[in-house]
Design a protein around this motif. Structure first.
Motif, PDB file in Angstrom:
ATOM      1  N   UNK A   1       0.840  -1.213   0.000  1.00 20.91           N
ATOM      2  CA  UNK A   1       0.000   0.000   0.000  1.00 20.91           C
ATOM      3  C   UNK A   1       0.869   1.255   0.000  1.00 20.91           C
ATOM      4  N   UNK A   2       1.939   1.204   0.777  1.00 24.28           N
ATOM      5  CA  UNK A   2       2.834   2.353   0.879  1.00 24.28           C
ATOM      6  C   UNK A   2       3.479   2.658  -0.480  1.00 24.28           C
ATOM      7  N   UNK A   3       3.962   1.609  -1.137  1.00 20.46           N
ATOM      8  CA  UNK A   3       4.594   1.810  -2.445  1.00 20.46           C
ATOM      9  C   UNK A   3       3.550   2.280  -3.464  1.00 20.46           C
ATOM     10  N   UNK A   4       2.367   1.671  -3.430  1.00 21.40           N
ATOM     11  CA  UNK A   4       1.293   2.111  -4.329  1.00 21.40           C
ATOM     12  C   UNK A   4       0.965   3.584  -4.103  1.00 21.40           C
ATOM     13  N   UNK A   5       0.944   3.996  -2.830  1.00 22.31           N
ATOM     14  CA  UNK A   5       0.641   5.386  -2.483  1.00 22.31           C
ATOM     15  C   UNK A   5       1.718   6.345  -2.970  1.00 22.31           C
ATOM     16  N   UNK A   6       2.979   5.915  -2.855  1.00 25.06           N
ATOM     17  CA  UNK A   6       4.081   6.764  -3.332  1.00 25.06           C
ATOM     18  C   UNK A   6       4.013   6.944  -4.849  1.00 25.06           C
ATOM     19  N   UNK A   7       3.740   5.837  -5.535  1.00 26.05           N
ATOM     20  CA  UNK A   7       3.628   5.917  -7.000  1.00 26.05           C
ATOM     21  C   UNK A   7       2.486   6.874  -7.362  1.00 26.05           C
ATOM     22  N   UNK A   8       1.388   6.779  -6.639  1.00 26.03           N
ATOM     23  CA  UNK A   8       0.257   7.699  -6.872  1.00 26.03           C
ATOM     24  C   UNK A   8       0.709   9.152  -6.687  1.00 26.03           C
ATOM     25  N   UNK A   9       1.521   9.413  -5.654  1.00 22.50           N
ATOM     26  CA  UNK A   9       1.981  10.781  -5.408  1.00 22.50           C
ATOM     27  C   UNK A   9       2.834  11.320  -6.567  1.00 22.50           C
ATOM     28  N   UNK A  10       3.638  10.439  -7.183  1.00 21.88           N
ATOM     29  CA  UNK A  10       4.451  10.887  -8.320  1.00 21.88           C
ATOM     30  C   UNK A  10       3.612  11.017  -9.588  1.00 21.88           C
ATOM     31  N   UNK A  11       2.457  10.381  -9.606  1.00 21.58           N
ATOM     32  CA  UNK A  11       1.489  10.480 -10.697  1.00 21.58           C
ATOM     33  C   UNK A  11       2.124  10.282 -12.079  1.00 21.58           C
ATOM     34  N   UNK A  12       2.772   9.124 -12.295  1.00 18.52           N
ATOM     35  CA  UNK A  12       3.470   8.924 -13.568  1.00 18.52           C
ATOM     36  C   UNK A  12       2.499   8.741 -14.746  1.00 18.52           C
ATOM     37  N   UNK A  13       3.053   8.904 -15.948  1.00 18.75           N
ATOM     38  CA  UNK A  13       2.246   8.691 -17.152  1.00 18.75           C
ATOM     39  C   UNK A  13       1.866   7.221 -17.296  1.00 18.75           C
TER      40      UNK A  13
ATOM     41  N   UNK B   1      -8.097  -8.873  -7.395  1.00 16.98           N
ATOM     42  CA  UNK B   1      -9.034  -7.831  -6.946  1.00 16.98           C
ATOM     43  C   UNK B   1      -8.452  -7.041  -5.779  1.00 16.98           C
ATOM     44  N   UNK B   2      -7.902  -7.754  -4.779  1.00 18.66           N
ATOM     45  CA  UNK B   2      -7.378  -7.077  -3.581  1.00 18.66           C
ATOM     46  C   UNK B   2      -6.268  -6.081  -3.908  1.00 18.66           C
ATOM     47  N   UNK B   3      -5.444  -6.433  -4.883  1.00 15.75           N
ATOM     48  CA  UNK B   3      -4.287  -5.589  -5.182  1.00 15.75           C
ATOM     49  C   UNK B   3      -4.541  -4.546  -6.264  1.00 15.75           C
ATOM     50  N   UNK B   4      -5.371  -4.908  -7.254  1.00 11.29           N
ATOM     51  CA  UNK B   4      -5.463  -4.053  -8.444  1.00 11.29           C
ATOM     52  C   UNK B   4      -6.825  -3.401  -8.669  1.00 11.29           C
ATOM     53  N   UNK B   5      -7.905  -4.095  -8.403  1.00  7.99           N
ATOM     54  CA  UNK B   5      -9.178  -3.609  -8.957  1.00  7.99           C
ATOM     55  C   UNK B   5     -10.240  -3.250  -7.933  1.00  7.99           C
ATOM     56  N   UNK B   6     -10.147  -3.716  -6.700  1.00  8.55           N
ATOM     57  CA  UNK B   6     -11.132  -3.304  -5.700  1.00  8.55           C
ATOM     58  C   UNK B   6     -11.031  -1.792  -5.489  1.00  8.55           C
ATOM     59  N   UNK B   7     -12.120  -1.180  -5.026  1.00  5.83           N
ATOM     60  CA  UNK B   7     -12.057   0.274  -4.810  1.00  5.83           C
ATOM     61  C   UNK B   7     -10.928   0.687  -3.862  1.00  5.83           C
ATOM     62  N   UNK B   8     -10.589  -0.155  -2.891  1.00  7.89           N
ATOM     63  CA  UNK B   8      -9.508   0.229  -1.975  1.00  7.89           C
ATOM     64  C   UNK B   8      -8.178  -0.453  -2.302  1.00  7.89           C
ATOM     65  N   UNK B   9      -8.065  -1.028  -3.489  1.00  8.83           N
ATOM     66  CA  UNK B   9      -6.775  -1.610  -3.898  1.00  8.83           C
ATOM     67  C   UNK B   9      -5.783  -0.486  -4.157  1.00  8.83           C
ATOM     68  N   UNK B  10      -4.493  -0.750  -3.916  1.00 10.89           N
ATOM     69  CA  UNK B  10      -3.544   0.361  -3.975  1.00 10.89           C
ATOM     70  C   UNK B  10      -2.744   0.435  -5.278  1.00 10.89           C
ATOM     71  N   UNK B  11      -3.083  -0.354  -6.292  1.00 10.30           N
ATOM     72  CA  UNK B  11      -2.435  -0.163  -7.594  1.00 10.30           C
ATOM     73  C   UNK B  11      -2.813   1.213  -8.117  1.00 10.30           C
ATOM     74  N   UNK B  12      -1.815   1.953  -8.605  1.00 11.53           N
ATOM     75  CA  UNK B  12      -2.107   3.261  -9.195  1.00 11.53           C
ATOM     76  C   UNK B  12      -2.035   3.159 -10.715  1.00 11.53           C
ATOM     77  N   UNK B  13      -3.115   3.525 -11.370  1.00 13.21           N
ATOM     78  CA  UNK B  13      -3.141   3.481 -12.835  1.00 13.21           C
ATOM     79  C   UNK B  13      -2.518   4.767 -13.381  1.00 13.21           C
ATOM     80  N   UNK B  14      -1.542   4.603 -14.289  1.00 14.43           N
ATOM     81  CA  UNK B  14      -0.857   5.758 -14.860  1.00 14.43           C
ATOM     82  C   UNK B  14      -1.810   6.632 -15.659  1.00 14.43           C
TER      83      UNK B  14
END
Ligand SMILES: [Fe+2]
Length: 403
Positions: A106-118, A136-149
């Motif tokens: 979650x922490x790494x996903x959050x950091x990537x979100x902060x950098x907001x890459x393309x 689902x838990x990692x990528x697609x649930x509403x609270x999953x922390x994968x950040x989509x570029x």
């Protein structure tokens, strides 16, 4: 329904050599929990143990046929995506072995979100075995922390996706991986792809599909991860990697390492690529994961394979390993982040992180960022008019081990 959050303790020692002692400990722990527990926390008990947890999910998922291999052209897509950006530079986050659904991921996903890459790209391994729930838990649930570029996300397959035969990877994850293609939004159709602009080609390779074969035996006798013939044909006929007039810099991404000072080499992939490149061959920069560490290699290649500078970024979400290297290629190992963050179950655990690439014409700055948002290493790569690559070290954390 989202499953219970996982703790990093569950992943320490997964698949390592002290397997026997550990299994005994875990079996004892599991039996104790079974005696004490209710039906609900019996399942939790499987999660609370690491090796047994993996074995349970492996056994449950490993039967049945392998998912059908997907390749281009498929649904009108050829797997080549022009790189987009709203500015003069393009940013990509690369993260591997990330999908553990832990506070760390979650922490790494959050950091990537902060950098907001393309673009954001996962280099594979969804734990434990890439089931639909784990996707689902990692990528697609509403609270999953994968950040989509901003312009898209892509995902490679690791071995863990294939422990559940790849079905959830192909049928659940890839349909969610969207990427801009001109004025359209494409959906990732296969486990390999090419992102490109006038200076660079970033090619994702599928080494996951052939990382498994027969259940059980594969854990002891590892398959060689060779690229399937459909992928080879695509590299030759669609990407045209063998075109000697194309002088763009080549960056490869794969789950499995081409070579390693710590675990198995996968020389067959480099051999196949040498044949694909033919006379157009030139050294490449190659990012991989699979090993849960951050390590850097000088240029190397097997005598019958291509030459590559290796970068292992498998420190995305699993407990990060800090053991010393012991499997050769020591002449090529340059840097290794062996800093210890904490001890879990009497093992030292290092810092999770990811790589942030900033493309600026023929140059790419790469920052390897850890979970505290510190740059561990920064380097700059340039491509020249012959397609040759050169690099410069910009910054290195004083506690990173130099070899
Ligand atoms: Fe892996």
């Amino acid at each position: 329904m989202k499953s219970e959050k996982r703790e990093p303790e569950q992943y320490v020692d997964l698949g390592h050599s002290d397997i026997e002692n550990h299994l005994k400990t875990q079996v004892a722990l599991y039996e104790k929990r079974l005696k004490e527990g209710t039906a609900a926390n019996k399942v939790a008990a499987f999660f609370a143990t690491n090796l047994l947890g993996f074995a349970y999910h492996y056994l449950k998922s490993r039967f049945g046929p392998k998912a059908e291999y997907q390749f281009y052209p498929r649904n009108g897509d050829d797997g080549i995506y022009p790189i987009h950006s709203y500015t003069d530079t393009v940013t990509l986050a690369l993260v591997s072995d990330w999908a553990t659904d832990t506070p760390e991921s979650d922490r790494i996903g959050g950091l990537i979100r902060d950098y907001d890459p393309d673009y954001t790209i996962h280099l594979g391994d969804i734990y434990f075995v890439g089931t639909p729930q784990e996707v689902a838990d990692n990528f697609t649930n509403p609270d999953a922390s994968w950040h989509f570029g901003k312009h898209g996300s892509l995902a490679l397959s690791g071995n863990h996706e294939m422990y559940s035969n790849g079905t959830a990877y192909f049928k659940k994850l890839l349909p969610e991986m969207k990427i801009r293609k001109g004025h359209e939004v494409a959906t990732q159709q296969a486990g390999f792809f090419c992102l490109e602009n006038e200076h660079w080609r970033i090619i994702g390779l599928d080494t996951g599909y052939n990382s498994t074969n027969r259940p059980f035996l594969e854990v002891l006798f590892k398959p060689d991860c060779n690229l399937r013939k459909e992928q080879i044909s695509w590299l030759k006929e669609v990407v045209k990697l063998g075109n000697p007039d194309d002088k763009r810099g080549i960056i490869l991404l794969s789950h499995h390492p081409y070579f390693s000072s710590f675990r198995d080499d996968h020389p067959v992939v480099g051999r196949q690529l040498k044949e694909v490149f033919g006379a157009a061959e030139r050294p490449v920069l190659w990012f991989w994961g699979h090993e849960h560490r951050l390590s850097f290699y000088n240029k190397y290649g097997f005598s019958d394979g291509i030459q590559a500078w290796g970068r292992c970024v498998g420190h995305g979400g699993m407990p990060v390993e800090t053991d010393p290297p012991d499997r050769g290629h020591l002449g090529q190992l340059l840097f290794y982040d062996q800093r210890v963050r904490e001890r879990i179950r009497r093992r030292d655990v290092g810092f999770n992180g990811f790589a942030l690439l900033t493309i600026n014409g023929p140059a790419i700055d790469i920052n390897y960022i850890d979970q505290t948002n510190k740059t561990v290493i920064a380097e700059r790569w340039k491509v020249d008019e012959t397609g040759g690559l050169s690099s410069e070290l910009l910054e290195i954390h004083p506690e990173v081990t130099k070899y």
